[in-house]
Structures are given as C-alpha cells and as structure tokens.
Design an enzyme around this catalytic site. Structure first.
Site, PDB file in Angstrom:
ATOM      1  N   CYS A  80       0.839  -1.190   0.000  1.00  0.00           N
ATOM      2  CA  CYS A  80       0.000   0.000   0.000  1.00  0.00           C
ATOM      3  C   CYS A  80       0.876   1.242   0.000  1.00  0.00           C
ATOM      4  O   CYS A  80       1.938   1.260   0.614  1.00  0.00           O
ATOM      5  CB  CYS A  80      -0.962   0.004   1.189  1.00  0.00           C
ATOM      6  SG  CYS A  80      -0.237   0.579   2.734  1.00  0.00           S
ATOM      7  N   GLU A  81       0.422   2.246  -0.719  1.00  0.00           N
ATOM      8  CA  GLU A  81       1.265   3.434  -0.871  1.00  0.00           C
ATOM      9  C   GLU A  81       1.255   4.323   0.367  1.00  0.00           C
ATOM     10  O   GLU A  81       2.058   5.231   0.486  1.00  0.00           O
ATOM     11  CB  GLU A  81       0.849   4.235  -2.108  1.00  0.00           C
ATOM     12  CG  GLU A  81      -0.487   4.916  -2.013  1.00  0.00           C
ATOM     13  CD  GLU A  81      -0.801   5.682  -3.302  1.00  0.00           C
ATOM     14  OE1 GLU A  81      -0.216   5.373  -4.352  1.00  0.00           O
ATOM     15  OE2 GLU A  81      -1.647   6.591  -3.236  1.00  0.00           O
ATOM     16  N   HIS A  82       0.357   4.076   1.303  1.00  0.00           N
ATOM     17  CA  HIS A  82       0.315   4.897   2.511  1.00  0.00           C
ATOM     18  C   HIS A  82       1.280   4.422   3.589  1.00  0.00           C
ATOM     19  O   HIS A  82       1.809   5.222   4.347  1.00  0.00           O
ATOM     20  CB  HIS A  82      -1.110   4.925   3.089  1.00  0.00           C
ATOM     21  CG  HIS A  82      -2.096   5.571   2.172  1.00  0.00           C
ATOM     22  ND1 HIS A  82      -3.403   5.154   2.056  1.00  0.00           N
ATOM     23  CD2 HIS A  82      -1.949   6.592   1.303  1.00  0.00           C
ATOM     24  CE1 HIS A  82      -4.024   5.910   1.166  1.00  0.00           C
ATOM     25  NE2 HIS A  82      -3.163   6.778   0.691  1.00  0.00           N
ATOM     26  N   GLN A 121      -5.608  -0.176  -3.669  1.00  0.00           N
ATOM     27  CA  GLN A 121      -6.355  -1.286  -4.274  1.00  0.00           C
ATOM     28  C   GLN A 121      -7.328  -0.783  -5.339  1.00  0.00           C
ATOM     29  O   GLN A 121      -7.494  -1.389  -6.393  1.00  0.00           O
ATOM     30  CB  GLN A 121      -7.097  -2.069  -3.184  1.00  0.00           C
ATOM     31  CG  GLN A 121      -7.832  -3.288  -3.748  1.00  0.00           C
ATOM     32  CD  GLN A 121      -8.520  -4.092  -2.668  1.00  0.00           C
ATOM     33  OE1 GLN A 121      -8.059  -4.135  -1.536  1.00  0.00           O
ATOM     34  NE2 GLN A 121      -9.624  -4.727  -3.013  1.00  0.00           N
ATOM     35  N   HIS A 149      -5.459  -6.179   4.026  1.00  0.00           N
ATOM     36  CA  HIS A 149      -4.482  -5.097   4.147  1.00  0.00           C
ATOM     37  C   HIS A 149      -3.804  -5.168   5.502  1.00  0.00           C
ATOM     38  O   HIS A 149      -4.453  -4.969   6.535  1.00  0.00           O
ATOM     39  CB  HIS A 149      -5.180  -3.738   3.993  1.00  0.00           C
ATOM     40  CG  HIS A 149      -5.621  -3.459   2.591  1.00  0.00           C
ATOM     41  ND1 HIS A 149      -5.063  -2.481   1.812  1.00  0.00           N
ATOM     42  CD2 HIS A 149      -6.550  -4.070   1.824  1.00  0.00           C
ATOM     43  CE1 HIS A 149      -5.634  -2.480   0.615  1.00  0.00           C
ATOM     44  NE2 HIS A 149      -6.544  -3.434   0.600  1.00  0.00           N
TER      45      HIS A 149
HETATM   46 ZN   LIG Z   1      -1.907   1.241   4.160  1.00  0.00          ZN
END
Ligand SMILES: [Zn+2]
Length: 190
Positions: A80-82, A121, A149
C-alpha cells in the site's frame, strides 16, 4: 563509453532505518539485512519497469469467440502506498471478446505489473481493467479484487480484519446488468 552503474543508495538508507528503530545494524543477524531488504523492495516494485504493451505483444489473436472469458483467483501481492505494508489477495478478471482474445497467461502478468508498485487497491483494480481494455479492445471488461491489508490488520487499536473488495466494470460490463450479473456469478462460484 561504458555505462557506469550508479551506486544503489537503498542499502545505506535501510541501515539508517534499522538504527532509527533502535537496532544495531552491525550485529550478526542484521549484517545482510540492508542488501536483502533492497533486493526485496526492488522486486516488489519492479512493476514500474514493466512495459504493459510488451506483455501483450504477439499475444492478442483474432478469434471468433464471443462468450465471456474469465480468469479467476489470480493471487497477487502488493504494497500500500500509505504505509508500504503488504496488501494481498485474489484478482478476478473477465472480458467479453469482440473478435480478439489474449493468451491467458498474460492476464496474471498484467496483474503483477500493477501489483508490483506502491498501490491503492482501488487504483490497481482500475488500471488492470483499463490496460486489458486498451490491449484487447473487447466489448467489456470486469475486474474484482479481494484483499487483506496488513496496514489495517497489524496497526493501532482498530484491528479490523476482513477483506476489502473493489471492482471496475467497463463497456458492456458497466452498461448491461445481465453481463455484469453473469460475471459476478462466475466470480462467486466456488
Ligand atoms: Zn496502508
């Protein structure tokens, strides 16, 4: 002139990170970690270097077949990019040909090309659908992604489990309720 390979800055950054975490990067067990983390991260983000057009080159064929084609349960692993933490699960890809079909092994490669990047996603789902649509020019495309996730499951007080489900419908899959229903029914069939 010979091309000089630039020095990879990542191992030194990982070593810094280990120290920031309170670790001793020089202890036995961590000595090779910066190099390993670098290799792992390069591999998990090698989708940036993948040319999607190259995946389909020579693999789209004229074919008089107009029933739905579905590739189900394509496993994928992304970050995930965060949080740069894994999200992973299964991707289901269907399309309705319009005189052209694609070699089936190409669809998992397409999914991997987009999964091996820092991702959301929702965006990955759309990118897979649009890339397939551009390459094969079918009547429609449907993509459903189900994933866990780890940034949600491992962190904080709200340890929410469960799966995030996203979908993208293009062409007839968007316009025609029957096509969409047939696709979703095939996806759900265990
Ligand atoms: Zn994340």
């Amino acid at each position: 002139m010979a091309k000089v390979k630039p020095v990879d800055a990542m191992p030194a950054l990982v070593e810094r990170l280990l120290a920031e975490l309170g670790e001793d990067p020089s202890r036995e067990g961590l000595r090779s970690t910066p190099a390993r983390v670098t290799r792992a991260l390069r591999e998990l983000t090698d989708g940036y270097d993948t040319d999607v057009a190259e995946i389909f080159a020579g693999a789209v064929f004229d074919q008089d077949y107009d029933e739905m084609v579905l590739v189900r349960d394509i496993p994928f692993y992304s970050l995930c990019e965060h949080h740069m933490l894994p999200f992973f699960g299964a991707c289901h890809v269907g399309y309705l040909p319009k005189g052209r079909v694609v070699g089936l092994s190409k669809i998992p490669r397409l999914v991997e090309a987009f999964a091996h990047r820092l991702q959301l996603q929702e965006r990955m789902t759309k990118e897979v659908a649009e890339a397939l649509s551009d390459a094969v020019e079918p009547r429609g495309v449907g993509v459903v992604v189900e994933a866990r996730h780890l940034c949600m499951e491992m962190r904080g007080v709200q340890k929410t489990g469960g799966q995030l489900i996203t979908s993208c419908m293009l062409g007839t899959f968007r316009r025609d309720a029957r096509t969409r229903a047939e696709f979703l029914e095939l996806v759900r069939r265990a």
